[in-house]
Scaffold this motif. Structure first.
Motif: not given
Length: 240
Positions: A97-110, A125-130, A136-145
């Motif tokens: 997934a990708t999210i705007s870098d405006t919200y990068a500070d609010a994004l955390h693992q788990s 849950t969020v597992t990895t954050i680039s 202008g976007v941040v890429t992160f990965y999530a593991q599904l339940d």
């Protein structure tokens, strides 16, 4: 006797020469054997390398999956390491997934996430954050339940919502076009057949609901459509 002694001396010298010749030939033969051993070893190594390349030429996957891509450039030269095909393990999925870098500070693992696919919500849950930001976007990965859900598909596009805070037992209102994202704004409350403008205080919001911190009571009916054209109107008559 002198002739016999001379013949013996000559014979002894000849025997010594032959012994030296035999030793020299033996050393030469041993060197030839070592050289042949080196040659055989090199040939065996070449045969092993060719056998490995031959096995690699027969493309096979090391794990079960589905073929998702094949290099269709027939006749082109392929170097070692060039991809020829891709196989996807469709028994389990993860979310990119990708999210705007405006919200990068609010994004955390788990952090919990909700993946919405055609009205179906899958949690994870969020597992990895680039660490880098691209365009202008941040890429992160999530593991599904439930990474095996039948609704999941490879390269499927879906909405991914990151949950940064959670509240329990609060008053909430369905999110809609009326909500402008501020902490306070006027809304129209239905009362006795009229839509009366009232200032309401908002808290956190998500993709479905907005938290109400003041200005409304539980059970009141609110207009959730876009009312920008009537922002200065104190009251409207509601007709069936």
């Amino acid at each position: 006797m002198r002739q016999a002694e001379l013949n013996l001396t000559v014979a002894q010298l000849e025997a010594q020469r032959l012994a030296r010749q035999i030793q020299t030939q033996q050393r030469s033969n041993a060197a030839d054997v070592r050289e042949l051993g080196y040659t055989v070893s090199m040939q065996q190594r070449s045969i092993s390398e060719l056998a490995t390349k031959l096995r690699q030429a027969n493309i096979s996957s090391q794990q079960p999956g589905v073929l998702t891509w094949v290099n269709e450039n027939i006749g082109t030269t392929v170097q070692a390491g060039d991809p020829l095909a891709r196989v996807a393990d469709l028994s389990s999925f993860r979310v990119r997934a990708t999210i705007s870098d405006t919200y990068a500070d609010a994004l955390h693992q788990s952090d919990p996430v909700v993946v919405r696919i055609n009205g179906l919500d899958l949690r994870g849950t969020v597992t990895t954050i680039s660490p880098s930001v691209e365009k202008g976007v941040v890429t992160f990965y999530a593991q599904l339940d439930n990474p095996h859900h039948p609704a999941l598909r490879a390269n499927l596009r879906a909405d991914v919502f990151v949950v940064t805070r959670a509240h329990h037992g609060v008053l909430r209102l369905k999110n809609g076009p009326y909500y402008q994202g501020g902490k306070e704004q006027p809304v129209f409350v239905i009362k006795d057949g009229r839509a009366v403008r009232r200032t309401v205080q908002f808290g956190d919001s998500n993709f479905d609901f907005v938290q109400i911190t003041g200005g409304l009571r539980a059970g009141e009916e609110v207009v959730v459509s876009d009312m920008k054209d009537h922002v200065d109107t104190p009251e409207l008559i509601v007709k069936d």
